[in-house]
Design a protein around this motif. Structure first.
Motif, short mmCIF file in Angstrom:
data_model
loop_
_atom_site.label_atom_id
_atom_site.label_comp_id
_atom_site.label_asym_id
_atom_site.label_seq_id
_atom_site.Cartn_x
_atom_site.Cartn_y
_atom_site.Cartn_z
N LEU A 14 12.35 58.01 52.42
CA LEU A 14 12.52 59.36 50.48
C LEU A 14 13.21 60.56 50.68
O LEU A 14 13.93 60.87 50.44
N VAL A 18 16.56 62.54 49.71
CA VAL A 18 16.56 63.16 49.02
C VAL A 18 17.92 64.16 50.40
O VAL A 18 18.65 65.15 49.90
N LEU A 47 16.85 51.30 53.08
CA LEU A 47 16.42 51.77 51.69
C LEU A 47 16.86 51.23 50.84
O LEU A 47 15.87 50.16 49.74
N PHE A 71 17.35 57.93 40.73
CA PHE A 71 15.95 57.45 41.30
C PHE A 71 15.93 58.95 42.27
O PHE A 71 14.41 59.29 42.96
N THR A 74 12.73 61.18 40.81
CA THR A 74 11.76 60.27 40.98
C THR A 74 11.11 60.99 42.72
O THR A 74 9.98 61.11 43.13
N ALA A 75 12.25 60.16 43.17
CA ALA A 75 11.64 60.78 45.14
C ALA A 75 11.62 62.23 45.95
O ALA A 75 10.91 61.85 46.37
N GLN A 76 12.51 63.07 44.67
CA GLN A 76 12.00 64.25 45.04
C GLN A 76 10.19 64.46 45.00
O GLN A 76 9.75 65.47 45.66
N VAL A 79 7.90 62.89 47.74
CA VAL A 79 8.38 63.90 49.15
C VAL A 79 7.45 65.31 48.53
O VAL A 79 6.17 65.29 49.70
#
Length: 122
Positions: A14, A18, A47, A71, A74-76, A79
């Motif tokens: 992730l 990012v 991924l 997405f 959400t990934a940020q 992390v």
């Protein structure tokens, strides 16, 4: 209900996503991550396979897909939450010292202790 997609995704993956989304350039993102460009490309492809959707349109310039844009937020958050959790845990470890569990065979068989030099929380 979760479909099972993405269950094996690693935090590291992730973070790589990012970074690539921030740079929109494989070479610059790979340099930031101390990876080669081909290695980053393979990791992003893996991924995408794990998630079941494309994150990037591999055009010039590189662009996020609509799914990738969606997405990214959400990934940020994932992390950032992970990084904050690690920071808090490190801080507690330094404040409390090592924690030992003592095991007994009587009722109430375990208790937590801290090292003698530890400080208590405020």
């Amino acid at each position: 209900m979760a479909t099972g997609w993405g269950r094996s995704v690693r935090i590291e993956s992730l973070g790589e996503f990012v970074a690539l989304a921030r740079h929109l350039n494989f070479s610059r993102a790979a340099s930031e991550l101390n990876l080669s460009q081909p290695a980053l490309s393979k990791r992003i492809a893996a991924l995408e396979a794990d998630l079941g959707f494309e994150l990037f349109k591999r055009t010039r310039p590189l662009r996020l897909t609509p799914s990738g844009e969606s997405f990214l937020f959400t990934a940020q958050r994932v992390v950032q939450a992970f990084d904050e959790g690690v920071t808090v845990a490190h801080g507690l470890n330094h404040r409390l010292g090592p924690v030992r569990l003592l095991w007994r065979t009587t009722p109430m068989s375990w208790r937590s202790t801290t090292s003698p030099s530890s400080k208590s929380l405020p």
